[in-house]
Design a protein around this motif. Structure first.
Motif, PDB file in Angstrom:
ATOM      1  N   LEU A   1       0.662  -1.455  -0.009  1.00 38.11           N
ATOM      2  CA  LEU A   1       0.059   0.116  -0.170  1.00 38.11           C
ATOM      3  C   LEU A   1       1.222   1.017  -0.190  1.00 38.11           C
ATOM      4  CD1 LEU A   1      -3.440  -0.013   2.613  1.00 38.11           C
ATOM      5  CD2 LEU A   1      -2.866   0.478   0.286  1.00 38.11           C
ATOM      6  N   SER A   2       1.771   1.510   1.125  1.00 42.67           N
ATOM      7  CA  SER A   2       2.632   2.512   0.787  1.00 42.67           C
ATOM      8  C   SER A   2       3.697   2.588  -0.432  1.00 42.67           C
ATOM      9  CB  SER A   2       3.725   2.384   1.829  1.00 42.67           C
ATOM     10  OG  SER A   2       3.006   2.259   3.524  1.00 42.67           O
ATOM     11  N   GLU A   3       4.012   1.139  -0.745  1.00 39.57           N
ATOM     12  CA  GLU A   3       4.851   1.315  -1.880  1.00 39.57           C
ATOM     13  C   GLU A   3       4.690   2.635  -3.114  1.00 39.57           C
ATOM     14  OE1 GLU A   3       7.839  -1.666  -0.830  1.00 39.57           O
ATOM     15  OE2 GLU A   3       6.442  -1.954  -2.404  1.00 39.57           O
ATOM     16  N   ALA A   4       2.701   1.313  -2.915  1.00 40.40           N
ATOM     17  CA  ALA A   4       2.190   2.194  -4.610  1.00 40.40           C
ATOM     18  C   ALA A   4       2.081   3.843  -4.314  1.00 40.40           C
ATOM     19  CB  ALA A   4       0.362   1.788  -4.796  1.00 40.40           C
ATOM     20  N   GLU A   5       1.387   3.893  -3.133  1.00 42.64           N
ATOM     21  CA  GLU A   5       1.035   5.761  -2.264  1.00 42.64           C
ATOM     22  C   GLU A   5       2.633   6.429  -3.207  1.00 42.64           C
ATOM     23  OE1 GLU A   5      -1.379   7.133  -2.383  1.00 42.64           O
ATOM     24  OE2 GLU A   5      -1.118   8.412  -2.106  1.00 42.64           O
ATOM     25  N   LEU A   6       3.567   5.449  -2.588  1.00 43.95           N
ATOM     26  CA  LEU A   6       4.912   6.618  -2.752  1.00 43.95           C
ATOM     27  C   LEU A   6       4.885   6.935  -4.628  1.00 43.95           C
ATOM     28  CD1 LEU A   6       7.445   4.709  -0.757  1.00 43.95           C
ATOM     29  CD2 LEU A   6       7.110   6.954  -0.689  1.00 43.95           C
ATOM     30  N   ALA A   7       5.146   5.700  -5.109  1.00 42.58           N
ATOM     31  CA  ALA A   7       4.997   5.499  -6.556  1.00 42.58           C
ATOM     32  C   ALA A   7       3.998   6.775  -7.560  1.00 42.58           C
ATOM     33  CB  ALA A   7       4.843   4.354  -6.980  1.00 42.58           C
ATOM     34  N   ARG A   8       2.940   6.529  -6.968  1.00 45.45           N
ATOM     35  CA  ARG A   8       2.084   7.804  -7.189  1.00 45.45           C
ATOM     36  C   ARG A   8       2.325   8.900  -6.891  1.00 45.45           C
ATOM     37  NH1 ARG A   8      -2.229  10.864  -5.517  1.00 45.45           N
ATOM     38  NH2 ARG A   8      -1.845  10.455  -3.213  1.00 45.45           N
ATOM     39  N   LEU A   9       3.083   9.334  -5.414  1.00 48.31           N
ATOM     40  CA  LEU A   9       3.055  10.712  -5.522  1.00 48.31           C
ATOM     41  C   LEU A   9       4.114  10.877  -6.485  1.00 48.31           C
ATOM     42  CD1 LEU A   9       4.062  10.829  -1.848  1.00 48.31           C
ATOM     43  CD2 LEU A   9       1.854  11.102  -2.956  1.00 48.31           C
ATOM     44  N   VAL A  10       5.832  10.298  -6.508  1.00 48.37           N
ATOM     45  CA  VAL A  10       6.650  11.422  -7.433  1.00 48.37           C
ATOM     46  C   VAL A  10       6.130  10.686  -8.842  1.00 48.37           C
ATOM     47  CG1 VAL A  10       7.713  10.894  -5.478  1.00 48.37           C
ATOM     48  CG2 VAL A  10       7.434   9.168  -7.221  1.00 48.37           C
ATOM     49  N   GLY A  11       5.472  10.108  -9.016  1.00 49.79           N
ATOM     50  CA  GLY A  11       5.343  10.163 -11.156  1.00 49.79           C
ATOM     51  C   GLY A  11       5.505   9.006 -11.301  1.00 49.79           C
TER      52      GLY A  11
ATOM     53  N   GLY B   1      -8.422   3.724  16.600  1.00 48.18           N
ATOM     54  CA  GLY B   1      -9.207   3.818  15.632  1.00 48.18           C
ATOM     55  C   GLY B   1      -9.110   4.127  14.845  1.00 48.18           C
ATOM     56  N   GLY B   2      -8.276   4.738  13.795  1.00 47.67           N
ATOM     57  CA  GLY B   2      -8.498   5.218  12.892  1.00 47.67           C
ATOM     58  C   GLY B   2      -8.322   4.614  11.745  1.00 47.67           C
ATOM     59  N   ARG B   3      -8.072   4.986  10.571  1.00 47.93           N
ATOM     60  CA  ARG B   3      -8.448   4.091   9.402  1.00 47.93           C
ATOM     61  C   ARG B   3      -7.239   3.991   8.330  1.00 47.93           C
ATOM     62  NH1 ARG B   3     -11.471   5.271   5.803  1.00 47.93           N
ATOM     63  NH2 ARG B   3     -11.699   3.879   4.537  1.00 47.93           N
ATOM     64  N   ALA B   4      -6.744   2.913   7.881  1.00 49.47           N
ATOM     65  CA  ALA B   4      -5.068   2.981   7.251  1.00 49.47           C
ATOM     66  C   ALA B   4      -5.029   4.066   6.049  1.00 49.47           C
ATOM     67  CB  ALA B   4      -4.520   1.915   6.609  1.00 49.47           C
ATOM     68  N   GLU B   5      -6.238   4.140   5.634  1.00 51.94           N
ATOM     69  CA  GLU B   5      -6.297   4.592   3.773  1.00 51.94           C
ATOM     70  C   GLU B   5      -6.021   6.024   4.348  1.00 51.94           C
ATOM     71  OE1 GLU B   5      -7.745   2.323   5.418  1.00 51.94           O
ATOM     72  OE2 GLU B   5      -7.532   0.616   3.592  1.00 51.94           O
ATOM     73  N   SER B   6      -6.799   6.396   5.841  1.00 55.88           N
ATOM     74  CA  SER B   6      -7.473   8.072   5.776  1.00 55.88           C
ATOM     75  C   SER B   6      -5.635   8.781   5.977  1.00 55.88           C
ATOM     76  CB  SER B   6      -8.373   8.836   6.530  1.00 55.88           C
ATOM     77  OG  SER B   6      -7.981   7.515   7.541  1.00 55.88           O
ATOM     78  N   VAL B   7      -5.127   7.345   6.394  1.00 46.94           N
ATOM     79  CA  VAL B   7      -3.849   7.968   6.866  1.00 46.94           C
ATOM     80  C   VAL B   7      -2.797   7.819   5.602  1.00 46.94           C
ATOM     81  CG1 VAL B   7      -3.876   8.646   9.070  1.00 46.94           C
ATOM     82  CG2 VAL B   7      -2.910   7.344   8.269  1.00 46.94           C
ATOM     83  N   LEU B   8      -2.960   7.421   4.589  1.00 47.43           N
ATOM     84  CA  LEU B   8      -1.646   7.094   3.197  1.00 47.43           C
ATOM     85  C   LEU B   8      -0.845   8.053   3.284  1.00 47.43           C
ATOM     86  CD1 LEU B   8      -0.622   4.156   2.930  1.00 47.43           C
ATOM     87  CD2 LEU B   8      -2.395   4.262   0.852  1.00 47.43           C
ATOM     88  N   SER B   9      -1.634   8.774   2.105  1.00 49.95           N
ATOM     89  CA  SER B   9      -0.795   9.723   1.155  1.00 49.95           C
ATOM     90  C   SER B   9       0.178  10.328   2.485  1.00 49.95           C
ATOM     91  CB  SER B   9      -2.274  10.974   1.202  1.00 49.95           C
ATOM     92  OG  SER B   9      -1.101  12.017   0.223  1.00 49.95           O
ATOM     93  N   PHE B  10      -0.630  10.603   3.706  1.00 53.84           N
ATOM     94  CA  PHE B  10       0.616  11.800   5.064  1.00 53.84           C
ATOM     95  C   PHE B  10       1.510  10.943   4.902  1.00 53.84           C
ATOM     96  CE2 PHE B  10       1.834  13.836   8.384  1.00 53.84           C
ATOM     97  CZ  PHE B  10       1.138  14.774   8.540  1.00 53.84           C
ATOM     98  N   ALA B  11       1.334   9.416   5.164  1.00 56.85           N
ATOM     99  CA  ALA B  11       2.347   8.437   5.688  1.00 56.85           C
ATOM    100  C   ALA B  11       3.674   8.320   4.636  1.00 56.85           C
ATOM    101  CB  ALA B  11       2.075   7.267   6.124  1.00 56.85           C
TER     102      ALA B  11
END
Lengths: 324, 324
Positions: A15-25, A59-69
């Motif tokens: 999940l984090s890897e996919a988000e990182l790739a999305r962030l930097v292009g 009590g939070g969800r992973a998806e809602s902090v994924l981009s920040f993380a």
């Protein structure tokens, strides 16, 4: 991953890897290529994992902090990209550093690009008040990191700087950001101020434990596993905590030996063997290992009273079994 | 300051300077010292001025955007601190660059420290939603700046890269951030989206005009005034807009001459004289000057319909009289 870590949610990594790739292009220009090269293959993704698990712990969800993380990971990776320019270290995580692969100018810009990509990612969440508060925590941690890195340049080669100076550098360079990653995740998940502060403390002592273990790696495992030259501490003439502990309790002969090694007067292989001898003889390795274990105990204690801390507790325990 | 600029609010400069000093500290450690050295004596403080005046243009107060505006200046100053490492340029604004005074490693960290101090300052305002939106605009502009700086490294020495490539670099390296400074000021002052966008456009074309004028400085005034060696464009082998315009309209003889100069085959004094000759002969200087004036006209046009734009209009006009 070792047994304890394998019980933690492995799905976070892809999940984090996919988000990182999305962030930097996708590598369409040189900046994206250099950023992707610095980010992938990823390291342990400790900071995003801490951020996400801290959100979950309240009590939070992973998806809602994924981009920040993922944004925090970009900031984190930017630092070693710049550090390798300063240290002139050709290797990072077992492969050529960004400076070595792309050139000094390009590595400098790749680091800057990772910083800015990180901020873009972190600032694009909602609600605004929580995102802003979490971003403030990370910005202050990043500033503390710079201050400590600058401080580190002033104690180079200085074996008499004392362990408190090195502890301050360790806290600033590593622990402050792992603390802020946890705190930010908690804030984003609407934690109470008390819970956010407890998670910040957890992250700080965990970060300290991990840094201590990194400092011990050259003396405990083969460099093939660490991905850095075991002798790079010597090459960089950067006294680490175990070296300083050894210096503090060494006799005159061993102090002279350490001084010679850190002034670069000994060939690298011999330097490493001499260091290992003195660190073992003085009990510095055993003492430093004990300090890492104390940090893990403190990290677990900081979790007391939080709603859901199983994964964070596992993460803390796994740090004493192996490096993360 | 020249006559038109003297009518703009001079009190903004000491206000911004005091805020900058407050942000980075009083010089208690090496990071603060290096950051202060990079910031002071300040340059023209264009970006904070644009941010504050844009807020005023839509009815806001200077005091409420001052910290954010000073934060943008920190980000802005960080870039040349890093650029001078890349360019190995010992001079900046008529004095030794940070890299020259403090060392490469320290300059790298000073740049990082200015970035992080800037973010800390920008994120500590209220209300949260406006601060976050303004911060997003600045983060995206900073990322565009990195992308353009990286792009610039790929067109070094390349006189055939064409003016559109250089225009893109200019926009990314300068105009995007001046645009974001205006946009952020407007957002913080609760401007309508339309007004914020108009001010962003104003800032972008004004930034382009200023960059064009900077590119012309080596050929129009003595280097004592610019504070940079007049021949640094040649030394850096970085084609600027007037050079590219000259190359596009030059005959074979002049093209060969430009190529020799940009490949570093000519001694610096002769290189500068040759460049000046070709740029004058081809009309490139006159054409580029005209483009700067067109930008100023566009900047003034972007202000149409905004509530209170006298100072921003003066600022635009003053750019064609002298460099800011």
């Amino acid at each position: 991953m070792a047994a304890p870590a394998s019980q933690s949610p492995l799905t976070l990594i892809p999940l984090s890897e996919a988000e990182l790739a999305r962030l930097v292009g996708s590598g369409e220009d040189l900046l994206e290529l250099a950023c992707l090269d610095a980010l992938f293959p990823t390291g342990k993704l400790l900071r995003p994992t801490l951020c996400i698990e801290s959100a979950r712990a309240v009590g939070g969800r992973a998806e809602s902090v994924l981009s920040f993380a993922a944004g925090i990971e970009c900031l984190h990776v930017a630092s070693p990209v710049h550090d390798d320019i300063v240290d002139q270290d050709p290797m990072r995580r077992g492969r050529a550093s960004t400076a070595e692969r792309f050139g000094i100018a390009e590595a400098l810009l790749a680091g800057d690009g990772l910083y800015t990509a990180g901020w873009v990612a972190m600032l694009h969440g909602s609600p605004a008040d929580r995102v802003l508060q979490a971003s403030q925590a990370v910005a202050e941690a990043m500033h503390a990191m710079c201050r400590s890195s600058m401080h580190e340049t002033t104690i180079r080669e200085d074996l008499s700087c004392g362990r408190s100076a090195v502890l301050k550098v360790i806290r600033g360079k590593t622990a402050t950001l792992t603390g802020a990653a946890c705190q930010a995740g908690a804030i984003l998940a609407a934690a109470t101020p008390g819970h956010a502060e407890a998670l910040r403390q957890y992250g700080e002592v965990l970060g300290t434990a991990l840094q201590i273990r990194d400092d011990l790696l050259p003396y405990t495992v083969h460099e093939r596993i660490t991905g850095k030259h075991a002798i790079s501490d010597v090459a960089n003439r950067q006294p680490t905590r175990p070296v300083l502990l050894a210096y503090e309790s060494a006799d005159d002969h061993d102090r002279r030996l350490l001084t010679r090694v850190f002034h670069g007067d000994t060939d690298p292989t011999r330097a490493h063997r001499d260091l290992l001898d003195v660190l073992t003889r003085t009990g510095a390795i055993a003492e430093t290992t004990g300090q890492a274990q104390d940090c893990v105990t403190q990290a677990r204690a900081a979790l007391d009273g939080l709603p859901s801390t199983e994964r964070l507790a596992q993460l803390a325990d796994s740090t004493v079994d192996r490096h993360h």
